[in-house]
Write an enzyme that holds these catalytic residues in place. Structure first.
Site, PDB file in Angstrom:
ATOM      1  N   ILE A  57       0.869  -1.169   0.000  1.00  0.00           N
ATOM      2  CA  ILE A  57       0.000   0.000   0.000  1.00  0.00           C
ATOM      3  C   ILE A  57       0.908   1.222   0.000  1.00  0.00           C
ATOM      4  CG2 ILE A  57      -1.931  -1.191   1.119  1.00  0.00           C
ATOM      5  CD1 ILE A  57      -1.197   0.173   3.734  1.00  0.00           C
ATOM      6  N   ASP A  58       0.414   2.320  -0.534  1.00  0.00           N
ATOM      7  CA  ASP A  58       1.238   3.517  -0.663  1.00  0.00           C
ATOM      8  C   ASP A  58       1.656   4.050   0.703  1.00  0.00           C
ATOM      9  OD1 ASP A  58       0.936   3.417  -3.401  1.00  0.00           O
ATOM     10  OD2 ASP A  58      -0.743   4.828  -3.437  1.00  0.00           O
TER      11      ASP A  58
END
Length: 262
Positions: A57-58
């Site tokens: 995930i970012d």
């Protein structure tokens, strides 16, 4: 965000067994591979713990991240992401109103200048058909593009914001962020797309994950990461007065049939 691996591990731990470690990651910490950043994998390695990211995930996204402690489990789990059999759900707050109760964003992605992800079509060619956003085949730009689909359910509305539960059917880089921004509903605080003000964080959260896990007694991993209070606060406003009740209702909503036309 300055913190030690033992502190982060203890504060964010959701589940641990002999094969995996699941964390509720704060926004602002990378999972792995971000240049010039100290990330979770590096922090663990510096303390003698080897972890293998099952998914990413970012950095700006908070929430559930799953890491394998051994390679056999890593292979079993990553294959489910590659085959799109992993069930994923995210939460987001958009800096906009007017979204329907349920919708589908069916827009291909491509990589443009400076390695930026974009819709693989001119912005003006995006059209809404019922509660589905799409582009016609003749409008897709020449070159490499990637079919990408995001389903969403509206959970709450205020005069200026909308809270969404989203399921990325495909798992492209920045998919949810790009999809929402290009249909005119950027995520609050997204450094790539939201120009509405200065915010403490990006309001995107990795919420739920369900995978097959043959080594566990139940045969599955069913994980959920509750957002922190900072997710529900946008500036001086609270976008949900009873988040736990909202998420309880959302669990049922996102399991229902997607809108006609998908």
């Amino acid at each position: 965000m300055e913190t030690s691996w033992p502190e982060l591990r203890k504060a964010c731990l959701l589940l641990e067994d002999e094969a995996v470690l699941a964390l509720n990651k704060p926004a602002g910490i990378s999972v792995t591979g971000e240049r010039h950043d100290t990330d979770i994998v590096d922090m663990a390695a510096a303390r003698g713990e080897t972890l293998y990211p099952v998914h990413r995930i970012d950095k700006v996204t908070s929430g559930l991240v799953l890491l394998a402690k051994e390679l056999p489990a890593h292979g079993q789990l990553t294959r489910q992401f590659n085959k799109r059999t992993a069930e994923k759900a995210y939460l987001a707050v958009t800096a906009s109103t007017g979204l329907p109760d349920r919708g589908v964003i069916d827009l291909p992605l491509s990589v443009g200048r400076k390695n930026r992800v974009r819709i693989a079509a001119p912005r003006e060619s995006i059209r809404r058909d019922g509660d589905t956003w799409l582009v016609d085949e003749q409008d897709v730009l020449a070159g490499k593009n990637y079919p990408s689909v995001t389903e969403f359910t509206t959970l709450a509305r205020t005069d200026s914001h909308t809270v969404l539960a989203l399921r990325p059917i495909t798992g492209r880089r920045h998919q949810i962020r790009v999809h929402l921004a290009w249909i005119g509903h950027p995520i609050v605080g997204d450094p790539l797309f939201d120009r509405s003000g200065t915010f403490a964080r990006t309001h995107l959260h990795s919420w739920r994950l369900v995978l097959d896990a043959p080594w566990r007694p139940t045969g599955t991993l069913e994980l959920e990461a509750e957002p922190g209070a900072d997710f529900w606060r946008v500036g001086d406003a609270i976008v949900a007065t009873d988040p736990r009740q909202l998420l309880s209702s959302a669990s049922e909503l996102i399991a229902r049939t997607t809108p006609t036309g998908h």
